[in-house]
Design a protein around this motif. Sequence first.
Motif, PDB file in Angstrom:
ATOM      1  N   VAL A 176       2.898  -3.921   3.733  1.00 13.12           N
ATOM      2  CA  VAL A 176       4.056  -3.105   3.388  1.00 13.12           C
ATOM      3  C   VAL A 176       3.571  -1.715   3.007  1.00 13.12           C
ATOM      4  CG1 VAL A 176       6.014  -2.846   1.807  1.00 13.12           C
ATOM      5  CG2 VAL A 176       5.355  -5.121   2.622  1.00 13.12           C
ATOM      6  N   SER A 177       4.142  -0.696   3.656  1.00 14.80           N
ATOM      7  CA  SER A 177       3.835   0.703   3.318  1.00 14.80           C
ATOM      8  C   SER A 177       4.956   1.247   2.449  1.00 14.80           C
ATOM      9  CB  SER A 177       3.721   1.557   4.578  1.00 14.80           C
ATOM     10  OG  SER A 177       2.581   1.210   5.315  1.00 14.80           O
ATOM     11  N   ARG A 178       4.585   1.690   1.260  1.00 11.02           N
ATOM     12  CA  ARG A 178       5.533   2.309   0.333  1.00 11.02           C
ATOM     13  C   ARG A 178       4.872   3.570  -0.214  1.00 11.02           C
ATOM     14  NH1 ARG A 178       6.900  -3.352  -2.064  1.00 11.02           N
ATOM     15  NH2 ARG A 178       8.632  -3.917  -0.731  1.00 11.02           N
ATOM     16  N   PRO A 179       5.062   4.698   0.461  1.00 11.21           N
ATOM     17  CA  PRO A 179       4.389   5.940   0.056  1.00 11.21           C
ATOM     18  C   PRO A 179       4.635   6.351  -1.389  1.00 11.21           C
ATOM     19  CG  PRO A 179       5.409   6.187   2.200  1.00 11.21           C
ATOM     20  CD  PRO A 179       5.852   4.858   1.666  1.00 11.21           C
ATOM     21  N   SER A 180       5.749   5.949  -1.966  1.00 11.17           N
ATOM     22  CA  SER A 180       6.055   6.345  -3.347  1.00 11.17           C
ATOM     23  C   SER A 180       5.336   5.482  -4.378  1.00 11.17           C
ATOM     24  CB  SER A 180       7.565   6.271  -3.586  1.00 11.17           C
ATOM     25  OG  SER A 180       8.014   4.935  -3.430  1.00 11.17           O
ATOM     26  N   TYR A 210       0.842  -1.203   0.000  1.00 15.49           N
ATOM     27  CA  TYR A 210       0.000   0.000   0.000  1.00 15.49           C
ATOM     28  C   TYR A 210       0.875   1.250   0.000  1.00 15.49           C
ATOM     29  CZ  TYR A 210      -3.269  -3.297   2.238  1.00 15.49           C
ATOM     30  OH  TYR A 210      -4.047  -4.380   2.556  1.00 15.49           O
ATOM     31  N   ALA A 211       0.275   2.384  -0.370  1.00 16.41           N
ATOM     32  CA  ALA A 211       0.940   3.663  -0.130  1.00 16.41           C
ATOM     33  C   ALA A 211       1.042   3.861   1.383  1.00 16.41           C
ATOM     34  CB  ALA A 211       0.177   4.804  -0.796  1.00 16.41           C
ATOM     35  N   SER A 212      -0.036   3.510   2.111  1.00 18.93           N
ATOM     36  CA  SER A 212      -0.031   3.505   3.574  1.00 18.93           C
ATOM     37  C   SER A 212      -0.863   2.324   4.041  1.00 18.93           C
ATOM     38  CB  SER A 212      -0.626   4.789   4.146  1.00 18.93           C
ATOM     39  OG  SER A 212      -0.786   4.666   5.549  1.00 18.93           O
ATOM     40  N   ALA A 213      -0.266   1.483   4.871  1.00 15.41           N
ATOM     41  CA  ALA A 213      -0.948   0.279   5.340  1.00 15.41           C
ATOM     42  C   ALA A 213      -1.793   0.513   6.586  1.00 15.41           C
ATOM     43  CB  ALA A 213       0.078  -0.817   5.622  1.00 15.41           C
ATOM     44  N   GLU A 214      -1.765   1.701   7.153  1.00 17.76           N
ATOM     45  CA  GLU A 214      -2.446   1.948   8.434  1.00 17.76           C
ATOM     46  C   GLU A 214      -3.924   1.561   8.446  1.00 17.76           C
ATOM     47  OE1 GLU A 214      -1.275   2.580  11.496  1.00 17.76           O
ATOM     48  OE2 GLU A 214       0.681   2.313  10.566  1.00 17.76           O
ATOM     49  N   PRO A 215      -4.748   1.999   7.471  1.00 20.57           N
ATOM     50  CA  PRO A 215      -6.164   1.610   7.525  1.00 20.57           C
ATOM     51  C   PRO A 215      -6.362   0.088   7.459  1.00 20.57           C
ATOM     52  CG  PRO A 215      -5.849   3.381   5.942  1.00 20.57           C
ATOM     53  CD  PRO A 215      -4.484   2.907   6.354  1.00 20.57           C
ATOM     54  N   SER A 216      -5.549  -0.587   6.677  1.00 21.05           N
ATOM     55  CA  SER A 216      -5.659  -2.037   6.551  1.00 21.05           C
ATOM     56  C   SER A 216      -5.172  -2.733   7.815  1.00 21.05           C
ATOM     57  CB  SER A 216      -4.872  -2.515   5.334  1.00 21.05           C
ATOM     58  OG  SER A 216      -5.445  -1.937   4.176  1.00 21.05           O
ATOM     59  N   LEU A 217      -4.137  -2.202   8.434  1.00 25.14           N
ATOM     60  CA  LEU A 217      -3.624  -2.763   9.687  1.00 25.14           C
ATOM     61  C   LEU A 217      -4.730  -2.779  10.740  1.00 25.14           C
ATOM     62  CD1 LEU A 217      -1.352  -3.771  11.554  1.00 25.14           C
ATOM     63  CD2 LEU A 217      -0.791  -1.359  11.979  1.00 25.14           C
ATOM     64  N   GLU A 218      -5.395  -1.671  10.890  1.00 22.53           N
ATOM     65  CA  GLU A 218      -6.500  -1.586  11.860  1.00 22.53           C
ATOM     66  C   GLU A 218      -7.599  -2.593  11.513  1.00 22.53           C
ATOM     67  OE1 GLU A 218      -9.847   1.575  13.458  1.00 22.53           O
ATOM     68  OE2 GLU A 218      -8.108   2.349  12.385  1.00 22.53           O
ATOM     69  N   PHE A 219      -7.926  -2.716  10.231  1.00 21.34           N
ATOM     70  CA  PHE A 219      -8.961  -3.643   9.793  1.00 21.34           C
ATOM     71  C   PHE A 219      -8.605  -5.086  10.153  1.00 21.34           C
ATOM     72  CE2 PHE A 219     -10.340  -6.736   6.631  1.00 21.34           C
ATOM     73  CZ  PHE A 219     -11.712  -6.642   6.774  1.00 21.34           C
ATOM     74  N   GLU A 254       7.347  -6.061  13.505  1.00 16.45           N
ATOM     75  CA  GLU A 254       7.175  -4.738  12.892  1.00 16.45           C
ATOM     76  C   GLU A 254       8.554  -4.175  12.601  1.00 16.45           C
ATOM     77  OE1 GLU A 254       4.445  -0.787  13.688  1.00 16.45           O
ATOM     78  OE2 GLU A 254       4.478  -2.399  15.172  1.00 16.45           O
ATOM     79  N   SER A 255       8.777  -3.775  11.355  1.00 18.26           N
ATOM     80  CA  SER A 255      10.038  -3.150  10.974  1.00 18.26           C
ATOM     81  C   SER A 255       9.722  -1.865  10.216  1.00 18.26           C
ATOM     82  CB  SER A 255      10.887  -4.106  10.138  1.00 18.26           C
ATOM     83  OG  SER A 255      10.244  -4.384   8.917  1.00 18.26           O
ATOM     84  N   ASN A 256      10.699  -1.297   9.558  1.00 16.75           N
ATOM     85  CA  ASN A 256      10.543   0.005   8.906  1.00 16.75           C
ATOM     86  C   ASN A 256       9.251   0.142   8.117  1.00 16.75           C
ATOM     87  OD1 ASN A 256      12.965   0.829   9.961  1.00 16.75           O
ATOM     88  ND2 ASN A 256      14.131   0.224   8.148  1.00 16.75           N
ATOM     89  N   GLU A 257       9.142  -0.589   7.034  1.00 14.99           N
ATOM     90  CA  GLU A 257       7.963  -0.452   6.175  1.00 14.99           C
ATOM     91  C   GLU A 257       7.082  -1.694   6.170  1.00 14.99           C
ATOM     92  OE1 GLU A 257       9.828  -1.802   1.885  1.00 14.99           O
ATOM     93  OE2 GLU A 257       9.747   0.327   2.342  1.00 14.99           O
ATOM     94  N   ARG A 258       7.435  -2.706   6.933  1.00 16.63           N
ATOM     95  CA  ARG A 258       6.727  -3.980   6.909  1.00 16.63           C
ATOM     96  C   ARG A 258       6.178  -4.333   8.288  1.00 16.63           C
ATOM     97  NH1 ARG A 258       6.927  -8.386   3.342  1.00 16.63           N
ATOM     98  NH2 ARG A 258       8.430  -7.173   2.134  1.00 16.63           N
ATOM     99  N   ILE A 259       4.927  -4.776   8.306  1.00 15.03           N
ATOM    100  CA  ILE A 259       4.301  -5.271   9.526  1.00 15.03           C
ATOM    101  C   ILE A 259       3.808  -6.676   9.225  1.00 15.03           C
ATOM    102  CG2 ILE A 259       2.426  -4.981  11.185  1.00 15.03           C
ATOM    103  CD1 ILE A 259       2.476  -1.970  10.438  1.00 15.03           C
ATOM    104  N   ARG A 260       4.247  -7.648  10.025  1.00 10.21           N
ATOM    105  CA  ARG A 260       3.786  -9.030   9.845  1.00 10.21           C
ATOM    106  C   ARG A 260       2.688  -9.306  10.855  1.00 10.21           C
ATOM    107  NH1 ARG A 260       7.494 -13.809   8.325  1.00 10.21           N
ATOM    108  NH2 ARG A 260       6.892 -12.893   6.346  1.00 10.21           N
TER     109      ARG A 260
END
Length: 165
Positions: free
Chosen positions: A59-63, A17-26, A38-44
């Motif tokens: 994985v959050s990849r804003p670009s 995702y550009a930002s994984a936050e909404p999906s993480l909460e879901f 949890e690491s830099n851009e990856r949450i397992r």
Amino acid sequence: IPAEHGIKGLYSITLSYASAEPSLEFFIKHMGHSITIESNERIRLYSGNNMPGHFIDLVSRPSVPNYIPGTGTVHHVAFQTPDIHTQDQIRKHLIKKGFQPSPVMDRQYFKSVYFREPGGIHMEIATADPGFLIDEPLENLGNELKLPKWLESNRAEIEAGLSPL
């Protein structure tokens, strides 16, 4: 392929995702997953036990924008539930929380409900029952092309489009 060399399962899926936050909460609030690493851009995340098939990497990849279909992507992610009762409970929960799951769809070998999670990824909740043994024994699985009743009228066209194995 000898059984000892065959695929036993998928270890994890990676959702980007550009930002994984909404999906993480879901996944935590509505699908029963927990953060395991949890690491830099990856949450397992995991659900159940630490066995293959229970892990999701967000994985959050804003670009990188969301919704880019193509090579290396899949149409949807399916989660299996043991039966129609459990599937119905999940579907009712999704409706109550403002998601818009599809009606239950009979896929002959299982029943499916589809929806999009907050990051836009298409999800499926599929029952384990009745399974792939409803129309052939285990020892014959994969020897013949089996089609659901509603596609039988298209058998010749479907078979013509398949590459030989």
